[in-house]
Design a protein around this motif. Structure first.
Motif, PDB file in Angstrom:
ATOM      1  N   LEU A  87       0.840  -1.195   0.000  1.00 56.04           N
ATOM      2  CA  LEU A  87       0.000   0.000   0.000  1.00 56.04           C
ATOM      3  C   LEU A  87       0.878   1.249   0.000  1.00 56.04           C
ATOM      4  CD1 LEU A  87      -2.617  -1.183   2.636  1.00 56.04           C
ATOM      5  CD2 LEU A  87      -2.994  -0.913   0.181  1.00 56.04           C
ATOM      6  N   PRO A  88       0.640   2.203  -0.899  1.00 56.42           N
ATOM      7  CA  PRO A  88       1.502   3.396  -0.994  1.00 56.42           C
ATOM      8  C   PRO A  88       1.553   4.223   0.285  1.00 56.42           C
ATOM      9  CG  PRO A  88       0.088   3.193  -2.931  1.00 56.42           C
ATOM     10  CD  PRO A  88      -0.402   2.182  -1.941  1.00 56.42           C
ATOM     11  N   SER A  89       0.504   4.157   1.093  1.00 57.24           N
ATOM     12  CA  SER A  89       0.460   4.965   2.319  1.00 57.24           C
ATOM     13  C   SER A  89       1.177   4.305   3.487  1.00 57.24           C
ATOM     14  CB  SER A  89      -0.990   5.247   2.707  1.00 57.24           C
ATOM     15  OG  SER A  89      -1.716   4.038   2.878  1.00 57.24           O
ATOM     16  N   ALA A  90       1.664   3.080   3.294  1.00 49.84           N
ATOM     17  CA  ALA A  90       2.354   2.374   4.376  1.00 49.84           C
ATOM     18  C   ALA A  90       3.751   2.950   4.575  1.00 49.84           C
ATOM     19  CB  ALA A  90       2.456   0.886   4.056  1.00 49.84           C
ATOM     20  N   VAL A  91       4.054   3.379   5.803  1.00 50.46           N
ATOM     21  CA  VAL A  91       5.378   3.930   6.097  1.00 50.46           C
ATOM     22  C   VAL A  91       6.146   3.103   7.116  1.00 50.46           C
ATOM     23  CG1 VAL A  91       4.727   6.282   5.480  1.00 50.46           C
ATOM     24  CG2 VAL A  91       4.424   5.509   7.840  1.00 50.46           C
ATOM     25  N   TYR A  92       5.418   2.299   7.907  1.00 46.90           N
ATOM     26  CA  TYR A  92       6.072   1.453   8.911  1.00 46.90           C
ATOM     27  C   TYR A  92       5.292   0.151   9.015  1.00 46.90           C
ATOM     28  CZ  TYR A  92       8.034  -0.224  13.322  1.00 46.90           C
ATOM     29  OH  TYR A  92       8.658  -0.994  14.278  1.00 46.90           O
ATOM     30  N   LEU A  93       6.000  -0.964   9.004  1.00 46.30           N
ATOM     31  CA  LEU A  93       5.345  -2.261   9.111  1.00 46.30           C
ATOM     32  C   LEU A  93       6.299  -3.229   9.785  1.00 46.30           C
ATOM     33  CD1 LEU A  93       2.737  -3.771   8.372  1.00 46.30           C
ATOM     34  CD2 LEU A  93       3.837  -4.469   6.240  1.00 46.30           C
ATOM     35  N   ALA A  94       5.854  -3.798  10.899  1.00 49.49           N
ATOM     36  CA  ALA A  94       6.666  -4.741  11.658  1.00 49.49           C
ATOM     37  C   ALA A  94       5.833  -5.973  11.972  1.00 49.49           C
ATOM     38  CB  ALA A  94       7.176  -4.109  12.953  1.00 49.49           C
ATOM     39  N   LEU A 100       1.071  -8.403  13.393  1.00 49.32           N
ATOM     40  CA  LEU A 100       1.446  -7.477  12.335  1.00 49.32           C
ATOM     41  C   LEU A 100       1.010  -6.084  12.768  1.00 49.32           C
ATOM     42  CD1 LEU A 100       2.737  -7.545   9.504  1.00 49.32           C
ATOM     43  CD2 LEU A 100       0.442  -7.651   8.544  1.00 49.32           C
ATOM     44  N   PHE A 101       1.946  -5.138  12.720  1.00 47.57           N
ATOM     45  CA  PHE A 101       1.668  -3.771  13.161  1.00 47.57           C
ATOM     46  C   PHE A 101       2.087  -2.801  12.072  1.00 47.57           C
ATOM     47  CE2 PHE A 101       3.490   0.023  15.493  1.00 47.57           C
ATOM     48  CZ  PHE A 101       2.266   0.676  15.618  1.00 47.57           C
ATOM     49  N   GLU A 322       9.040  -9.844  20.535  1.00 46.95           N
ATOM     50  CA  GLU A 322      10.443 -10.019  20.887  1.00 46.95           C
ATOM     51  C   GLU A 322      11.296  -9.546  19.709  1.00 46.95           C
ATOM     52  OE1 GLU A 322      11.625 -10.855  23.762  1.00 46.95           O
ATOM     53  OE2 GLU A 322       9.647 -11.226  24.643  1.00 46.95           O
ATOM     54  N   MET A 323      12.225  -8.630  19.989  1.00 47.21           N
ATOM     55  CA  MET A 323      13.000  -8.023  18.912  1.00 47.21           C
ATOM     56  C   MET A 323      13.834  -9.065  18.156  1.00 47.21           C
ATOM     57  SD  MET A 323      11.766  -5.146  19.233  1.00 47.21           S
ATOM     58  CE  MET A 323      12.653  -4.354  17.908  1.00 47.21           C
ATOM     59  N   GLY A 324      14.266 -10.117  18.847  1.00 39.14           N
ATOM     60  CA  GLY A 324      15.051 -11.135  18.175  1.00 39.14           C
ATOM     61  C   GLY A 324      14.260 -11.902  17.132  1.00 39.14           C
ATOM     62  N   ALA A 325      12.918 -11.964  17.310  1.00 40.75           N
ATOM     63  CA  ALA A 325      12.062 -12.689  16.373  1.00 40.75           C
ATOM     64  C   ALA A 325      11.280 -11.742  15.472  1.00 40.75           C
ATOM     65  CB  ALA A 325      11.095 -13.591  17.149  1.00 40.75           C
ATOM     66  N   ALA A 326      11.506 -10.440  15.611  1.00 39.49           N
ATOM     67  CA  ALA A 326      10.731  -9.462  14.854  1.00 39.49           C
ATOM     68  C   ALA A 326      11.349  -9.227  13.480  1.00 39.49           C
ATOM     69  CB  ALA A 326      10.660  -8.146  15.617  1.00 39.49           C
ATOM     70  N   ARG A 327      10.486  -8.846  12.541  1.00 35.34           N
ATOM     71  CA  ARG A 327      10.939  -8.421  11.214  1.00 35.34           C
ATOM     72  C   ARG A 327      10.325  -7.062  10.927  1.00 35.34           C
ATOM     73  NH1 ARG A 327      10.111 -10.968   6.103  1.00 35.34           N
ATOM     74  NH2 ARG A 327       7.977 -11.376   6.798  1.00 35.34           N
ATOM     75  N   THR A 328      11.149  -6.132  10.513  1.00 33.33           N
ATOM     76  CA  THR A 328      10.651  -4.824  10.117  1.00 33.33           C
ATOM     77  C   THR A 328      10.628  -4.770   8.601  1.00 33.33           C
ATOM     78  OG1 THR A 328      11.616  -3.840  12.108  1.00 33.33           O
ATOM     79  CG2 THR A 328      10.904  -2.339  10.378  1.00 33.33           C
ATOM     80  N   LEU A 329       9.430  -4.800   8.045  1.00 34.21           N
ATOM     81  CA  LEU A 329       9.291  -4.834   6.599  1.00 34.21           C
ATOM     82  C   LEU A 329       9.416  -3.445   5.980  1.00 34.21           C
ATOM     83  CD1 LEU A 329       7.229  -7.105   7.972  1.00 34.21           C
ATOM     84  CD2 LEU A 329       6.873  -7.637   5.582  1.00 34.21           C
TER      85      LEU A 329
END
Length: 342
Positions: A87-94, A100-101, A322-329
């Motif tokens: 989505l073009p309006s997406a600026v942060y996705l984790a 999913l946030f 948990e940051m160790g298991a997180a992915r920042t897309l």
């Protein structure tokens, strides 16, 4: 993994709280020598402990913010994440193991409403909650500001925390931004995404590296320059590592209670939300948590967090990543709001 030295921890704190002041002024304020700061800043930049972005204000057409917190089914999670990221309006996705946030910035309430409908109708979700607000100092008093929590860890009093979503120029009318202004803002927004030049000493970043026209956009308030931490790469300090993200939401028991809850979290609970969003009587906040304290560490005196929250909020929900298991897309990709000309 090695631990941060005192000078390195102080440098990270200084960078997270930096603005448009001169380096000499910042060093005096932080009581750091130029040599200590220069060496630590270079290491922080080269090892990816911190990175920069410019956040666009409402004056550049950002008039609505949508937050979405969802639980996709395990087999659907990759597809949902990919659809949301496109989505073009997406600026942060984790994403976490089952979470999913996302944060989205749109031009008006109508487009935000359509976006919310699309997100809620995404196939493969067990559940979803959304928040839609006009990003003002009242509705978004804290916007991805990590200076408070890192200052607490490093023992440095925060200088600018809390910083909300940029309110826009301090003077001027409400006319739409000109094409030239948007083109320049897009160029500045894309600039921090480029890799540092080989062999540089870490000096070619920050507002000082921008052209004069870009500096004027920052000075006038069209853009807000920020430094963000990468806690997955940032070494621990005195045995402390910020290893867990908590995303919490609830309904205010008193309509005017959002500022009071924030004050109590920071003041007596010593919790420094990096994100705080208020939509009517609904509150959403993000906070960083540390792992178990090192053996022999002093126990900090503070008010218990959960009872404080429960005094102010009903229907409380919380998700831990948990940051160790997180992915920042998507990592604060504000350049996506300014498609290149042509």
């Amino acid at each position: 993994m090695r631990e941060l030295s005192d000078g390195e921890a102080a440098t990270v704190s200084l960078l997270l709280g930096s603005g448009l002041e001169s380096q000499a002024f910042a060093l005096r304020r932080a009581a750091l020598s130029r040599s200590t700061f220069s060496v630590a800043r270079r290491r922080a930049w080269e090892e990816g402990w911190i990175w920069e972005r410019v956040v666009p204000s409402a004056a550049l057409g950002v008039h609505r913010m949508v937050l979405a917190l969802a639980r996709p089914f395990a087999d659907s999670a990759p597809g949902v994440a990919a659809a949301w990221a496109e989505l073009p309006s997406a600026v942060y996705l984790a994403s976490g193991v089952d979470t999913l946030f996302g944060v989205y910035l749109t031009e008006d309430a109508v487009s935000a409403g359509k976006l919310v409908d699309y997100l809620k109708e995404t196939a493969g979700l067990q559940g979803i909650s959304t928040w839609s607000v006009e990003p003002t100092p009242t509705s978004v008093p804290v916007y991805f500001d990590f200076e408070g929590v890192w200052g607490h860890v490093s023992g440095r009093a925060p200088l600018r925390y809390p910083r909300g979503f940029p309110p826009g120029p301090r003077t001027g009318g409400s006319d739409p931004p000109s094409p030239g202004l948007l083109e320049l803002a897009g160029e500045i927004a894309r600039r921090p995404l480029r890799e540092p030049e080989t062999g540089t000493d870490g000096q070619k970043f920050g507002p000082g590296a921008l052209p004069r026209s870009g500096k004027r956009l920052l000075q006038k308030g069209y853009l807000d320059w920020r430094m963000f931490p990468d806690f997955a790469r940032l070494p621990s300090y005195k045995g402390i590592r910020l290893s867990r993200m908590a995303l919490l939401h609830g309904d205010l028991k008193e309509r005017e209670g959002a500022p009071v809850l924030f004050e109590e979290l920071v003041g007596s609970c010593r919790v420094f939300p990096f994100l705080y969003v208020v939509e009517g009587d609904r509150v959403f906040l993000g906070a960083m948590g540390r792992g178990s304290p090192p053996e022999g560490a002093e126990v900090e005196e503070r008010s218990p967090v959960l009872p404080t929250i429960q005094r102010h909020l009903a229907n409380v929900g919380v998700v831990h990543i948990e940051m160790g298991a997180a992915r920042t897309l998507l990592e604060h990709r504000y350049d996506r709001l300014f498609p290149p000309p042509g």
